[in-house]
Design a protein around this motif. Structure first.
Motif, mmCIF file in Angstrom:
data_model
loop_
_atom_site.group_PDB
_atom_site.id
_atom_site.type_symbol
_atom_site.label_atom_id
_atom_site.label_comp_id
_atom_site.label_asym_id
_atom_site.label_seq_id
_atom_site.Cartn_x
_atom_site.Cartn_y
_atom_site.Cartn_z
ATOM 1 N N GLY A 56 8.018 3.209 3.970
ATOM 2 C CA GLY A 56 7.557 1.957 4.559
ATOM 3 C C GLY A 56 8.378 1.455 5.727
ATOM 4 O O GLY A 56 8.154 0.326 6.182
ATOM 5 N N TRP A 58 8.547 1.720 9.174
ATOM 6 C CA TRP A 58 7.779 2.212 10.313
ATOM 7 C C TRP A 58 8.638 2.347 11.568
ATOM 8 O O TRP A 58 8.570 3.363 12.272
ATOM 9 C CB TRP A 58 6.598 1.299 10.562
ATOM 10 C CG TRP A 58 5.673 1.715 11.665
ATOM 11 C CD1 TRP A 58 5.409 1.041 12.817
ATOM 12 C CD2 TRP A 58 4.857 2.897 11.713
ATOM 13 N NE1 TRP A 58 4.496 1.709 13.591
ATOM 14 C CE2 TRP A 58 4.134 2.860 12.937
ATOM 15 C CE3 TRP A 58 4.673 3.980 10.848
ATOM 16 C CZ2 TRP A 58 3.254 3.874 13.313
ATOM 17 C CZ3 TRP A 58 3.788 4.986 11.228
ATOM 18 C CH2 TRP A 58 3.089 4.921 12.448
ATOM 19 N N PRO A 98 -3.029 6.552 7.349
ATOM 20 C CA PRO A 98 -1.636 6.290 7.707
ATOM 21 C C PRO A 98 -0.887 7.551 8.121
ATOM 22 O O PRO A 98 -0.093 7.527 9.058
ATOM 23 C CB PRO A 98 -1.052 5.687 6.429
ATOM 24 C CG PRO A 98 -2.213 5.008 5.786
ATOM 25 C CD PRO A 98 -3.384 5.917 6.058
ATOM 26 N N ALA A 197 -2.151 -1.660 13.929
ATOM 27 C CA ALA A 197 -0.988 -2.262 13.286
ATOM 28 C C ALA A 197 -0.236 -1.184 12.515
ATOM 29 O O ALA A 197 -0.807 -0.144 12.179
ATOM 30 C CB ALA A 197 -1.445 -3.363 12.333
ATOM 31 N N PRO A 199 0.988 1.024 9.594
ATOM 32 C CA PRO A 199 0.212 1.318 8.375
ATOM 33 C C PRO A 199 0.725 0.537 7.179
ATOM 34 O O PRO A 199 1.925 0.284 7.046
ATOM 35 C CB PRO A 199 0.389 2.823 8.189
ATOM 36 C CG PRO A 199 1.619 3.166 8.952
ATOM 37 C CD PRO A 199 1.687 2.220 10.099
ATOM 38 N N ARG A 200 -0.202 0.178 6.304
ATOM 39 C CA ARG A 200 0.148 -0.619 5.126
ATOM 40 C C ARG A 200 0.739 0.229 4.022
ATOM 41 O O ARG A 200 1.341 -0.296 3.102
ATOM 42 C CB ARG A 200 -1.102 -1.351 4.623
ATOM 43 C CG ARG A 200 -1.619 -2.387 5.598
ATOM 44 C CD ARG A 200 -2.714 -3.240 4.959
ATOM 45 N NE ARG A 200 -3.923 -2.465 4.712
ATOM 46 C CZ ARG A 200 -4.902 -2.333 5.606
ATOM 47 N NH1 ARG A 200 -4.782 -2.895 6.799
ATOM 48 N NH2 ARG A 200 -5.984 -1.636 5.311
ATOM 49 N N GLY A 201 0.527 1.531 4.088
ATOM 50 C CA GLY A 201 1.096 2.401 3.060
ATOM 51 C C GLY A 201 0.370 3.722 3.017
ATOM 52 O O GLY A 201 -0.773 3.836 3.443
ATOM 53 N N ASN A 204 -3.704 4.612 2.546
ATOM 54 C CA ASN A 204 -4.588 3.492 2.831
ATOM 55 C C ASN A 204 -5.041 3.499 4.279
ATOM 56 O O ASN A 204 -4.261 3.842 5.159
ATOM 57 C CB ASN A 204 -3.871 2.157 2.562
ATOM 58 C CG ASN A 204 -3.461 2.007 1.117
ATOM 59 O OD1 ASN A 204 -4.200 2.408 0.232
ATOM 60 N ND2 ASN A 204 -2.284 1.451 0.891
ATOM 61 N N THR A 206 -5.714 2.293 7.998
ATOM 62 C CA THR A 206 -4.996 1.346 8.845
ATOM 63 C C THR A 206 -5.965 0.346 9.436
ATOM 64 O O THR A 206 -7.174 0.514 9.385
ATOM 65 C CB THR A 206 -4.289 2.087 9.984
ATOM 66 O OG1 THR A 206 -5.273 2.814 10.712
ATOM 67 C CG2 THR A 206 -3.243 3.042 9.475
ATOM 68 N N GLY A 207 -5.431 -0.704 10.027
ATOM 69 C CA GLY A 207 -6.282 -1.693 10.675
ATOM 70 C C GLY A 207 -5.750 -2.055 12.036
ATOM 71 O O GLY A 207 -4.557 -1.951 12.295
ATOM 72 N N HIS A 209 -4.726 -4.454 15.224
ATOM 73 C CA HIS A 209 -4.204 -5.802 15.380
ATOM 74 C C HIS A 209 -5.366 -6.761 15.594
ATOM 75 O O HIS A 209 -6.353 -6.412 16.251
ATOM 76 C CB HIS A 209 -3.286 -5.873 16.616
ATOM 77 C CG HIS A 209 -1.977 -5.204 16.406
ATOM 78 N ND1 HIS A 209 -1.058 -5.620 15.484
ATOM 79 C CD2 HIS A 209 -1.409 -4.124 17.028
ATOM 80 C CE1 HIS A 209 0.016 -4.841 15.545
ATOM 81 N NE2 HIS A 209 -0.187 -3.927 16.467
#
Length: 210
Positions: A56, A58, A98, A197, A199-201, A204, A206-207, A209
């Motif tokens: 985590g 980044w 991710p 943005a 990656p959240r993990g 999962n 990504t999304g 911004h």
């Protein structure tokens, strides 16, 4: 395009044997190396940048990737001395995973020092993948081809080794066709990856911004 691939005779190599065989043949005057990457979720244990990404961190992952710049430049210099042309094609699915988001930052460093890498949207090759995904392969000239193998957890687990010249020619032709359809790395990266943005993990989507 890769219709005969699944039917070809091969020899299964574990990871150390695969790396040793590839290293031996790479220096034998092969002329070119083509690499096609299709998987969207892998684990690269022991690679510091991936380890940071997996935990985590980044910013550290990107910093560690950039620290490999000199090593990648040396790879390109050595390839040039051996007369080996490298080409890599990366297939990317959407939403971007991710892992692929992280990997494209690593590949950007390689492109910056002269590696020839293009990207193709998986949706653009759906007609080719009706029966099976395009293979995950490394091809050394017209001498040998490796289908890279991974275990169920996404860890590299060696390769299937092919030496049938007709199969290698067919797969190289398929690679050439896809490579021509691919997009320039920086064009793709700047449009599709840079706006994402962190990656959240692992595992999962990504999304972007907001």
């Amino acid at each position: 395009m890769f219709d005969s691939f699944a039917d070809g005779a091969c020899e299964r190599l574990d990871r150390p044997a695969y790396h040793a065989d590839l290293g031996r043949i790479y220096t034998s005057g092969i002329g070119f190396l083509n690499k096609l990457e299709r998987g969207q979720h892998f684990k690269e244990r022991g690679f510091p940048s991936w380890e940071a990404f997996a935990h985590g961190d980044w910013e550290r992952a990107l910093s560690l990737a950039d620290e490999r710049r000199g090593e990648y430049a040396e790879e390109i210099r050595r390839a040039s001395e051996l007369g080996v042309t490298h080409r890599r094609l990366r297939v990317v699915e959407f939403p971007v995973t991710p892992y692929v988001q992280w990997e494209l930052f690593v590949l950007r460093v390689r492109v910056d020092v002269g590696d020839a890498i293009r990207v193709v949207d998986a949706r653009d090759i759906s007609s080719i993948e009706r029966n099976r995904l395009v293979p995950e392969v490394v091809i050394l000239g017209d001498v040998v081809m490796y289908e890279v193998v991974y275990d169920d957890d996404g860890n590299a687990d060696g390769a299937n080794r092919y030496t049938d010249s007709a199969l290698i020619r067919e797969t190289n032709a398929g690679f050439d066709a896809l490579y021509e359809r691919g997009e320039g790395f920086h064009d793709f990266f700047d449009r599709e990856i840079a706006p994402l943005a962190p990656p959240r993990g692992a595992g999962n989507p990504t999304g972007r911004h907001p």
